[in-house]
Design an enzyme around this catalytic site. Structure first.
Site, PDB file in Angstrom:
ATOM      1  N   HIS A 283       0.546  -1.039   0.136  1.00  0.00           N
ATOM      2  CA  HIS A 283       0.022  -0.205   0.383  1.00  0.00           C
ATOM      3  C   HIS A 283       1.053   1.249   0.331  1.00  0.00           C
ATOM      4  O   HIS A 283       0.365   2.078  -1.083  1.00  0.00           O
ATOM      5  CB  HIS A 283      -1.087  -0.149   1.675  1.00  0.00           C
ATOM      6  CG  HIS A 283      -1.707   1.099   0.943  1.00  0.00           C
ATOM      7  ND1 HIS A 283      -1.106   2.730   1.495  1.00  0.00           N
ATOM      8  CD2 HIS A 283      -3.340   1.126   0.927  1.00  0.00           C
ATOM      9  CE1 HIS A 283      -2.901   3.135   1.563  1.00  0.00           C
ATOM     10  NE2 HIS A 283      -2.878   2.873   1.058  1.00  0.00           N
TER      11      HIS A 283
ATOM     12  N   GLU B  43       8.324   5.114  -2.693  1.00  0.00           N
ATOM     13  CA  GLU B  43       9.019   4.797  -3.714  1.00  0.00           C
ATOM     14  C   GLU B  43       9.994   3.463  -3.986  1.00  0.00           C
ATOM     15  O   GLU B  43       9.922   3.080  -2.825  1.00  0.00           O
ATOM     16  CB  GLU B  43       9.981   5.405  -4.372  1.00  0.00           C
ATOM     17  CG  GLU B  43       9.240   6.859  -4.711  1.00  0.00           C
ATOM     18  CD  GLU B  43      10.253   7.889  -5.622  1.00  0.00           C
ATOM     19  OE1 GLU B  43      11.163   7.006  -5.016  1.00  0.00           O
ATOM     20  OE2 GLU B  43       9.833   8.833  -5.724  1.00  0.00           O
TER      21      GLU B  43
ATOM     22  N   HIS C   8      -8.502  -1.161  -3.154  1.00  0.00           N
ATOM     23  CA  HIS C   8      -7.481  -1.866  -4.058  1.00  0.00           C
ATOM     24  C   HIS C   8      -6.935  -2.142  -5.145  1.00  0.00           C
ATOM     25  O   HIS C   8      -6.798  -2.442  -5.638  1.00  0.00           O
ATOM     26  CB  HIS C   8      -6.060  -0.970  -2.845  1.00  0.00           C
ATOM     27  CG  HIS C   8      -5.946   0.001  -2.737  1.00  0.00           C
ATOM     28  ND1 HIS C   8      -6.315   0.963  -2.841  1.00  0.00           N
ATOM     29  CD2 HIS C   8      -5.935   0.692  -0.855  1.00  0.00           C
ATOM     30  CE1 HIS C   8      -5.759   2.337  -2.430  1.00  0.00           C
ATOM     31  NE2 HIS C   8      -5.555   1.428  -0.970  1.00  0.00           N
TER      32      HIS C   8
END
Length: 245
Positions: A20, A56, A83
């Protein structure tokens, strides 16, 4: 054509862990440790990491870096929800390479193995009138709540005590409400089982409401690494390929 002239057989698809993302730096280090454990178990696999947000590499960047290499995306999420149903498929559809998307990690007995192990590490032992709140992030998606409820039932069967879900956001009951409900049933020793992949704000807030003890997040437990590989192989066998963009 001789045997030596035959083209090399393609290797297995890359395994992309889809996290996530979190502002808590411990989350990224935990996910990387879990990724390292997966690599130790399956050194022949190319294992990568992509985030939905906040950290990232982001998933689209990971998929872009893979180029035309086929991949199986394994969400580090513990139930169905937005998601899993929308964000990850949309990112996969934009990838250059064909991809498959595995199911979320829960519910599954290996997830319960990890929850049980973390409770034992925290000092759990069955005491008179004991019970557990399974603390999860929460979702407005009813299927996500069904997944959490099933995980709670599996954990209850493992422990032999009542286990109620409690949510950090977007669903009810809250952890505090679940604790109150168990106390109303006469349960005096109530633990909180942290159903979070890694440390973060929700995990900390839920743990702080434990009347007795709280377990650590799931983290880089061997059973979690095994569950990721199980989902990877299952997706290879059963999931349709998302064609390259």
């Amino acid at each position: 054509m001789t045997v030596s002239e035959l083209p090399p057989r393609p290797g297995p698809p890359a395994l992309v862990l889809v996290a996530h993302g979190s502002r808590d730096p411990r989350a990224l280090s935990t996910v990387r440790a879990l990724m390292d454990r997966v690599r130790e178990l399956r050194p022949e696999l190319s294992v990568h990491l992509g985030h939905i947000e906040l950290n990232e590499p982001l998933l689209p960047d990971t998929l872009a870096a893979l180029g035309d290499t086929p991949a199986v995306l394994v969400p580090l999420l513990l139930g169905r929800g937005y998601h899993v149903k929308r964000d990850i498929p949309e990112m996969a559809a934009a990838a250059q390479a064909p991809t498959r998307i595995a199911g979320p990690l829960g519910p599954h007995p290996l997830l319960v193995d990890t929850l049980h192990a973390r409770l034992l590490e925290a000092g759990w032992r069955q005491r008179p009138a004991s019970a557990v709140v399974l603390a999860a992030a929460g979702s407005r998606d009813p299927e996500s709540r069904l997944d959490t409820q099933r995980t709670a039932r599996l954990l209850s069967a493992r422990l032999g005590v009542p286990v109620l879900p409690g949510y950090a956001s977007a669903a009810s009951p809250t952890v505090a409400d679940a604790v109150h409900a168990l106390r109303a049933r006469g349960r005096r020793h109530i633990a909180v089982a942290s159903c979070f992949t890694a440390p973060g704000r929700f995990a900390a807030e839920c743990a702080a409401q434990a009347p007795w003890l709280a377990s650590a997040p799931l983290g880089a437990h061997d059973a979690m690494a095994g569950l990721i590989l199980h989902r990877y192989e299952r997706a290879r066998e059963t999931q349709p390929v998302t064609a390259a963009a």
